[in-house]
Design an enzyme around this catalytic site. Structure first.
Site, short mmCIF file in Angstrom:
data_model
loop_
_atom_site.label_atom_id
_atom_site.label_comp_id
_atom_site.label_asym_id
_atom_site.label_seq_id
_atom_site.Cartn_x
_atom_site.Cartn_y
_atom_site.Cartn_z
N THR A 290 -22.54 -2.35 -48.77
CA THR A 290 -23.93 -3.23 -49.42
C THR A 290 -23.55 -3.19 -50.60
OG1 THR A 290 -24.77 -0.85 -49.68
CG2 THR A 290 -25.01 -1.46 -48.07
N CYS B 81 -18.16 -3.02 -51.00
CA CYS B 81 -18.20 -1.92 -49.93
C CYS B 81 -19.30 -2.84 -49.43
CB CYS B 81 -18.78 -0.56 -50.42
SG CYS B 81 -20.59 -0.12 -50.88
N ASP C 134 -13.63 0.00 -50.08
CA ASP C 134 -14.00 0.67 -48.72
C ASP C 134 -13.30 -0.53 -47.68
OD1 ASP C 134 -15.98 0.07 -47.46
OD2 ASP C 134 -17.09 1.58 -47.55
N HIS D 229 -26.41 -10.83 -70.84
CA HIS D 229 -26.82 -9.15 -71.63
C HIS D 229 -26.56 -8.22 -71.70
CE1 HIS D 229 -31.29 -12.31 -71.49
NE2 HIS D 229 -30.39 -13.00 -71.74
N HIS E 262 -28.74 -8.29 -77.20
CA HIS E 262 -28.92 -7.35 -76.68
C HIS E 262 -27.55 -6.03 -76.18
CE1 HIS E 262 -31.23 -10.97 -74.42
NE2 HIS E 262 -29.93 -11.53 -74.88
#
Ligand code: RB5
Length: 147
Positions: free
Chosen positions: A69, A67, A10, A100, A135
């Protein structure tokens, strides 16, 4: 063929996204940077979704989204079927989500990690391979939740 990596962000993360694009291109990855390129305020869900659809459609092998965060754009990307995206602020997690969790997308917070660390995180993510084995069973369980 080079690993194909799609990038989006963004408005809060344009310089970091562009630094990641330059870094990956210099390392020989096939980078598809879908913007945005202009700094006006925009909405992270549409940019997360756009990159996620390119990965889910098989037009890119991996996606890296950014973005403020890393959280909101990750949430949007993970709504697209077939996407496994984690937010990472450290290199260990970035390596482990490939090894994993078979993550096919990485999300970063441009207001959380500085460029130097972000590029190390990108290197840890792109340099790791899924280990399969036990996994794979767990990743298949994640896929089953999608219905
Ligand atoms: C934009 O101000 C900010 O909310 C966005 O970049 C992101 O941090 C959301 O998760």
């Amino acid at each position: 063929m080079s690993t194909r990596i799609v990038l989006s962000s963004d408005h809060a993360a344009i310089p970091l996204r562009q630094a990641i694009a330059a870094h990956l291109s210099a390392k020989g990855f096939a980078v598809q940077d879908i913007g945005p390129t202009t700094p006006e305020s925009t909405h992270y869900p549409k940019h997360g979704e756009a990159a996620a659809r390119i990965v889910a459609n098989g037009e890119a092998d991996l996606g890296i989204i950014v973005c403020g965060t890393g959280q909101g754009i990750m949430m949007a990307a993970n709504k697209v079927k077939g996407i496994r995206c984690g937010v990472c602020s450290d290199t260990f997690s970035a390596r482990m989500i490939r090894q994993h969790n078979n993550a096919n997308m990485l999300s970063l917070g441009a207001r959380v990690v500085a460029e130097g660390l972000a590029l190390d995180i990108v290197d840890a993510f792109t340099g790791a391979e899924f280990e399969g084995g036990r996994h794979a069973d767990r990743v298949n369980m994640i896929t089953a939740i999608e219905g």
